[in-house]
Design an enzyme around this catalytic site. Structure first.
Site, PDB file in Angstrom:
ATOM      1  N   SER A 100       3.376  -2.269  10.232  1.00  0.00           N
ATOM      2  CA  SER A 100       4.838  -2.168  10.351  1.00  0.00           C
ATOM      3  C   SER A 100       5.541  -3.479  10.009  1.00  0.00           C
ATOM      4  CB  SER A 100       5.237  -1.688  11.749  1.00  0.00           C
ATOM      5  OG  SER A 100       4.718  -0.392  11.998  1.00  0.00           O
ATOM      6  N   GLU A 139      -6.915   4.074   7.975  1.00  0.00           N
ATOM      7  CA  GLU A 139      -6.804   5.507   7.712  1.00  0.00           C
ATOM      8  C   GLU A 139      -8.065   6.049   7.053  1.00  0.00           C
ATOM      9  OE1 GLU A 139      -1.987   5.071   7.337  1.00  0.00           O
ATOM     10  OE2 GLU A 139      -3.165   5.393   5.514  1.00  0.00           O
ATOM     11  N   GLU A 197      -5.158  -5.473  10.632  1.00  0.00           N
ATOM     12  CA  GLU A 197      -4.141  -4.442  10.832  1.00  0.00           C
ATOM     13  C   GLU A 197      -4.442  -3.683  12.121  1.00  0.00           C
ATOM     14  OE1 GLU A 197      -4.407  -1.590   7.614  1.00  0.00           O
ATOM     15  OE2 GLU A 197      -6.434  -1.101   8.211  1.00  0.00           O
ATOM     16  N   ASN A 253       0.862  -1.184   0.000  1.00  0.00           N
ATOM     17  CA  ASN A 253       0.000   0.000   0.000  1.00  0.00           C
ATOM     18  C   ASN A 253       0.897   1.230   0.000  1.00  0.00           C
ATOM     19  OD1 ASN A 253      -1.918   1.986   0.383  1.00  0.00           O
ATOM     20  ND2 ASN A 253      -2.355   1.429   2.508  1.00  0.00           N
ATOM     21  N   TRP A 254       0.963   1.895  -1.155  1.00  0.00           N
ATOM     22  CA  TRP A 254       1.859   3.045  -1.285  1.00  0.00           C
ATOM     23  C   TRP A 254       1.311   4.312  -0.632  1.00  0.00           C
ATOM     24  CZ3 TRP A 254       3.828   2.827  -7.079  1.00  0.00           C
ATOM     25  CH2 TRP A 254       4.586   1.660  -7.258  1.00  0.00           C
TER      26      TRP A 254
END
Length: 248
Positions: A210, A95, A165, A9-10
Site C-alpha cells: 500500500s 499472491e 512486503e 506491479n500491475w
C-alpha cells in the site's frame, strides 16, 4: 551508494488502450526521476517493448517458471521474457505464495533460473497478519531468505533485489509505518551482513504494501529502504510519478 528503485506491479489489470495511455503519461515526463520498472501482465509485453523503446523505464515480468520449456500450461520461461526485453522478474510475490501455493523451495528455483539467465530477480518476502501478531515476522522473513540462499548461495544475491512486503499491508490500504518497515529492513541487512558484509551494504531493499504518494517520502527517508514495489498506485500516472519523485 545504493540507488532508489520504484517498481510497479500491475497484477492482472490493463487493456491495450489503458496500457498505452498509462505509459504515454509516464513518457511525457521525460527521463524518470529514479530507476523505474513496470511489471505488466505478459500479454502486454510486445506492446510495451515497442512503447518503452529508448526510454528510461525498464520492463519486468510478474513471474516465470524454472523450466526451460515443456508441458507447463500457462507458464512462461526465462527465454520468453528475455525475448521481449525484460530485465527483472518478481519472484515469490505473496499472491503467488498464498493463492497459487508457491513454496519457499520453488521460489529458490525461480531465483536460480533468473540468475542463470541474466535476469534480476526481485525476491518478495513478508509475513501474514497472524504471523506478525505472533511476533514471528523476522522468523518468517529469515526462513524465506534461507530457502533462496540454500539454492543459489549468498553471493548470488549480489545480482538480486529484495522486496519486503508484509502480506497484511498489500492491497488493504494499510501500510506498515515507516518505523515498522525500517525495523524489518534493518534486520534483513544485519542478517545478510553476517554472511556477506559487502552484499548487505549494497543490495537494494524495497518496501511493498500500500505504498502511495502520501507515505512514499516518509518511507524513503528511512536508512535501509531503497525504493518501493508499488501495486494499485502504479496504475495511475500521477500517483506513480509522485512516488518516483519522492525517491529524489
Amino acid at each position: 551508494m545504493r540507488k532508489f528503485l520504484v517498481a510497479g506491479n500491475w497484477k492482472m489489470h490493463g487493456s491495450r488502450a489503458s496500457v498505452a495511455a498509462l505509459v504515454e503519461g509516464l513518457l511525457e515526463q521525460g527521463t524518470m526521476p529514479c530507476q523505474t520498472l513496470i511489471c505488466p501482465p505478459v500479454i502486454f509485453f510486445d506492446q510495451l517493448q515497442r512503447q518503452l523503446a529508448g526510454s528510461s523505464i525498464g520492463l519486468g515480468a510478474q513471474n516465470l517458471d524454472w523450466h526451460d520449456s515443456g508441458a507447463y500450461t500457462g507458464e512462461v520461461s526465462a527465454a520468453m521474457v528475455l525475448e521481449f526485453g525484460c530485465s527483472h522478474v518478481l519472484v515469490g510475490h505473496s499472491e503467488r505464495r498464498s493463492l497459487f501455493g508457491e513454496t519457499d523451495a520453488q521460489v529458490g528455483l525461480k531465483v536460480e533460473k533468473c540468475l542463470s539467465s541474466g535476469l534480476t530477480p526481485v525476491i518478495c518476502i513478508g509475513e501474514s497478519l497472524a504471523q506478525r501478531q505472533a511476533d514471528e515476522t523476522f522468523a518468517v522473513v529469515q526462513r524465506q531468505l534461507d530457502a533462496v540462499i540454500r539454492q543459489v548461495g549468498v553471493t548470488a544475491l549480489r545480482h538480486s533485489i529484495i522486496a519486503y512486503e508484509p502480506v497484511w499491508a498489500i492491497g488493504t490500504g494499510e501500510s506498515a509505518t515507516p518505523e515498522q518497515a525500517e525495523r524489518v529492513h534493518a534486520q534483513i541487512r544485519q542478517y545478510l551482513a553476517k554472511q556477506d558484509e559487502s552484499l548487505s551494504q549494497n543490495i537494494q531493499l524495497l518496501y511493498g504494501g500500500s505504498v502511495n504518494g502520501e507515505n512514499a517520502a516518509d518511507l524513503f527517508a528511512q536508512e535501509n529502504i531503497d525504493g518501493a514495489l508499488v501495486g494499485g498506485a502504479s496504475l495511475k500516472v500521477d500517483d506513480f510519478l509522485r512516488i518516483c519523485r519522492a525517491a529524489v
